[in-house]
Write a protein that holds these residues in place. Structure first.
Motif, PDB file in Angstrom:
ATOM      1  N   LEU A  46       6.771   2.083   9.633  1.00 48.84           N
ATOM      2  CA  LEU A  46       6.756   1.519   8.282  1.00 48.84           C
ATOM      3  C   LEU A  46       8.089   1.748   7.581  1.00 48.84           C
ATOM      4  CD1 LEU A  46       3.259   2.805   7.080  1.00 48.84           C
ATOM      5  CD2 LEU A  46       3.803   0.592   8.124  1.00 48.84           C
ATOM      6  N   VAL A  47       8.499   0.755   6.800  1.00 47.42           N
ATOM      7  CA  VAL A  47       9.623   0.896   5.876  1.00 47.42           C
ATOM      8  C   VAL A  47       9.017   1.055   4.494  1.00 47.42           C
ATOM      9  CG1 VAL A  47      11.661  -0.187   4.894  1.00 47.42           C
ATOM     10  CG2 VAL A  47      11.144  -0.488   7.325  1.00 47.42           C
ATOM     11  N   VAL A  48       9.338   2.156   3.825  1.00 51.53           N
ATOM     12  CA  VAL A  48       8.721   2.451   2.524  1.00 51.53           C
ATOM     13  C   VAL A  48       9.798   2.673   1.469  1.00 51.53           C
ATOM     14  CG1 VAL A  48       6.659   3.423   3.579  1.00 51.53           C
ATOM     15  CG2 VAL A  48       8.576   4.913   3.046  1.00 51.53           C
ATOM     16  N   GLY A  49       9.394   2.535   0.211  1.00 55.49           N
ATOM     17  CA  GLY A  49      10.315   2.731  -0.893  1.00 55.49           C
ATOM     18  C   GLY A  49      10.583   4.199  -1.157  1.00 55.49           C
TER      19      GLY A  49
ATOM     20  N   GLU B 180      -1.688   5.077   6.367  1.00 56.21           N
ATOM     21  CA  GLU B 180      -2.010   5.977   7.477  1.00 56.21           C
ATOM     22  C   GLU B 180      -3.518   6.045   7.707  1.00 56.21           C
ATOM     23  OE1 GLU B 180      -1.008  10.546   8.979  1.00 56.21           O
ATOM     24  OE2 GLU B 180      -0.574   9.930   6.924  1.00 56.21           O
ATOM     25  N   LEU B 181      -4.288   6.134   6.624  1.00 59.27           N
ATOM     26  CA  LEU B 181      -5.751   6.189   6.742  1.00 59.27           C
ATOM     27  C   LEU B 181      -6.301   4.889   7.324  1.00 59.27           C
ATOM     28  CD1 LEU B 181      -6.631   7.946   3.356  1.00 59.27           C
ATOM     29  CD2 LEU B 181      -6.682   8.947   5.645  1.00 59.27           C
TER      30      LEU B 181
ATOM     31  N   LEU C 200      -4.698   2.688   9.250  1.00 59.04           N
ATOM     32  CA  LEU C 200      -4.318   2.591  10.657  1.00 59.04           C
ATOM     33  C   LEU C 200      -5.244   3.439  11.527  1.00 59.04           C
ATOM     34  CD1 LEU C 200      -0.415   2.775  10.382  1.00 59.04           C
ATOM     35  CD2 LEU C 200      -1.764   0.794  11.066  1.00 59.04           C
ATOM     36  N   GLY C 201      -5.517   4.669  11.075  1.00 55.22           N
ATOM     37  CA  GLY C 201      -6.382   5.553  11.839  1.00 55.22           C
ATOM     38  C   GLY C 201      -7.787   5.004  11.996  1.00 55.22           C
ATOM     39  N   SER C 202      -8.307   4.350  10.953  1.00 54.56           N
ATOM     40  CA  SER C 202      -9.662   3.801  11.024  1.00 54.56           C
ATOM     41  C   SER C 202      -9.761   2.645  12.009  1.00 54.56           C
ATOM     42  CB  SER C 202     -10.103   3.329   9.629  1.00 54.56           C
ATOM     43  OG  SER C 202      -9.366   2.186   9.219  1.00 54.56           O
ATOM     44  N   MET C 203      -8.630   2.035  12.345  1.00 52.43           N
ATOM     45  CA  MET C 203      -8.620   0.895  13.270  1.00 52.43           C
ATOM     46  C   MET C 203      -8.136   1.273  14.661  1.00 52.43           C
ATOM     47  SD  MET C 203      -7.341  -2.167  10.738  1.00 52.43           S
ATOM     48  CE  MET C 203      -7.970  -3.396  11.874  1.00 52.43           C
ATOM     49  N   GLY C 204      -7.929   2.572  14.892  1.00 51.12           N
ATOM     50  CA  GLY C 204      -7.498   3.011  16.213  1.00 51.12           C
ATOM     51  C   GLY C 204      -6.008   2.838  16.443  1.00 51.12           C
ATOM     52  N   LEU C 205      -5.234   2.657  15.372  1.00 49.96           N
ATOM     53  CA  LEU C 205      -3.779   2.559  15.476  1.00 49.96           C
ATOM     54  C   LEU C 205      -3.159   3.879  15.035  1.00 49.96           C
ATOM     55  CD1 LEU C 205      -3.440  -1.017  13.939  1.00 49.96           C
ATOM     56  CD2 LEU C 205      -3.366  -0.407  16.368  1.00 49.96           C
ATOM     57  N   VAL C 206      -1.868   4.050  15.314  1.00 52.49           N
ATOM     58  CA  VAL C 206      -1.202   5.329  15.067  1.00 52.49           C
ATOM     59  C   VAL C 206      -0.032   5.127  14.117  1.00 52.49           C
ATOM     60  CG1 VAL C 206      -0.008   7.278  16.131  1.00 52.49           C
ATOM     61  CG2 VAL C 206      -1.857   6.127  17.369  1.00 52.49           C
ATOM     62  N   MET C 207       0.063   6.010  13.127  1.00 47.19           N
ATOM     63  CA  MET C 207       1.204   5.965  12.213  1.00 47.19           C
ATOM     64  C   MET C 207       2.464   6.382  12.950  1.00 47.19           C
ATOM     65  SD  MET C 207       2.483   5.670   9.068  1.00 47.19           S
ATOM     66  CE  MET C 207       1.585   6.178   7.605  1.00 47.19           C
ATOM     67  N   GLY C 208       3.493   5.560  12.889  1.00 44.77           N
ATOM     68  CA  GLY C 208       4.752   5.860  13.559  1.00 44.77           C
ATOM     69  C   GLY C 208       5.763   6.466  12.602  1.00 44.77           C
ATOM     70  N   GLU C 209       7.011   6.045  12.699  1.00 44.29           N
ATOM     71  CA  GLU C 209       8.081   6.606  11.877  1.00 44.29           C
ATOM     72  C   GLU C 209       8.123   5.931  10.508  1.00 44.29           C
ATOM     73  OE1 GLU C 209      11.781   6.334  13.890  1.00 44.29           O
ATOM     74  OE2 GLU C 209      11.188   7.649  15.543  1.00 44.29           O
TER      75      GLU C 209
ATOM     76  N   GLN D 141       0.849  -1.184   0.000  1.00 44.62           N
ATOM     77  CA  GLN D 141       0.000   0.000   0.000  1.00 44.62           C
ATOM     78  C   GLN D 141       0.891   1.242   0.000  1.00 44.62           C
ATOM     79  OE1 GLN D 141      -3.280  -0.183  -0.106  1.00 44.62           O
ATOM     80  NE2 GLN D 141      -3.655  -2.316   0.441  1.00 44.62           N
ATOM     81  N   THR D 142       0.326   2.375  -0.399  1.00 48.83           N
ATOM     82  CA  THR D 142       1.075   3.625  -0.267  1.00 48.83           C
ATOM     83  C   THR D 142       1.077   4.042   1.197  1.00 48.83           C
ATOM     84  OG1 THR D 142      -0.848   5.055  -0.601  1.00 48.83           O
ATOM     85  CG2 THR D 142       0.340   4.345  -2.574  1.00 48.83           C
ATOM     86  N   SER D 143       2.042   4.863   1.582  1.00 47.41           N
ATOM     87  CA  SER D 143       2.124   5.292   2.982  1.00 47.41           C
ATOM     88  C   SER D 143       0.886   6.086   3.384  1.00 47.41           C
ATOM     89  CB  SER D 143       3.388   6.122   3.211  1.00 47.41           C
ATOM     90  OG  SER D 143       3.406   7.260   2.351  1.00 47.41           O
TER      91      SER D 143
END
Length: 260
Positions: A176-179, A128-129, A131-140, A122-124
């Motif tokens: 997340l590790v992203v390209g 993020e969207l 994670l937010g919908s599930m009550g989780l938080v985007m980290g580094e 998925q794109t970052s």
């Protein structure tokens, strides 16, 4: 004891009038004396703001204000202090009677768990969207060489890689590790000096690279549109997805898509 005489019509009317008068007095006394007294008519209390107060504070605080409380619901709030008030009804500033019960929503001590979603590929922004919908938080976000720019490569929680479907507490930060949009393979940069710009652009893009900055130069000895310089230079190590800047004779036109 003297009894009322009802032998005449006048006596009867007097008797009925006394009964009606007595009934009216009773009704007026009930509505204008007893009822206001029993319901504290006209005596109201302004509901205080209880948000962030602990349960230990509430008992005496409300008792001093002739109010009561009841916990009607519990919820989890990331970063919230457990066993404190999150919401209340009636709302702060409302006017209520003495002894009114205030219904409270309290922050839970333990966070509920959810199922970790699959964020890989998925794109970052999408991650993020989700994670937010599930009550989780985007980290580094950590970037690694990959042609997929901002594409999620791996997902971590509490320093450990976490697989999709694993239980995870609400409010947890997910790193997340992203390209970075550039490949892992290095090779020698192609030589485009001396080529017309359109041919140079085709060669650059055909090598898995992108045309970068086009700098106009004045060189009367060469034809307009000829590439006179490039960066990085021909033969230098370059990675798939990186850009090649070129210096071109004459004004820069916009007939070639430089973003490819």
């Amino acid at each position: 004891m003297t009894k009322l005489s009802t032998r005449s019509r006048t006596d009867l009317y007097i008797h009925i009038g006394l009964v009606v008068a007595f009934t009216v007095v009773l009704v007026l006394t009930f509505f204008f004396v007893y009822l206001p007294f029993s319901t504290n008519h006209g005596q109201t209390i302004t509901v205080p703001d209880l948000k962030h107060m602990s349960l230990d504070e509430l008992e005496n605080y409300l008792e001093d204000r002739d109010l009561r409380y009841e916990v009607s619901d519990c919820t989890f709030v990331a970063g919230g202090v457990p066993l404190t008030v999150f919401a209340q009804y009636p709302t702060p500033g409302s006017n209520v009677k003495e002894g009114r019960k205030i219904y409270l929503t309290i922050i839970k001590r333990m966070a509920p768990t959810v199922v970790m979603p699959n964020l890989v590929d998925q794109t970052s922004r999408t991650a993020e969207l989700l994670l937010g919908s599930m009550g989780l938080v985007m980290g580094e976000l950590t970037y690694e060489p990959d042609l997929g720019k901002n594409k999620v490569l791996r997902q971590y929680a509490n320093g450990q890689e976490i697989k999709a479907g694993s239980p995870i507490a609400k409010g947890t930060k997910v790193d997340l590790v992203v390209g970075d949009g550039e490949g892992k393979v290095f090779f020698a940069a192609p030589d485009v000096v001396g080529l017309p710009f359109d041919e140079a652009a085709t060669l650059i893009q055909g090598s898995g690279l992108r045309v970068g900055v086009r700098v106009p130069v004045d060189d009367p000895e060469q034809e307009v549109g000829t590439v006179t310089k490039q960066k990085p230079k021909a033969g230098e190590r370059i990675r798939v997805g990186q850009t090649v800047d070129v210096w071109v004779v004459g004004p820069v036109s916009s007939d070639v898509d430089e973003s490819q």
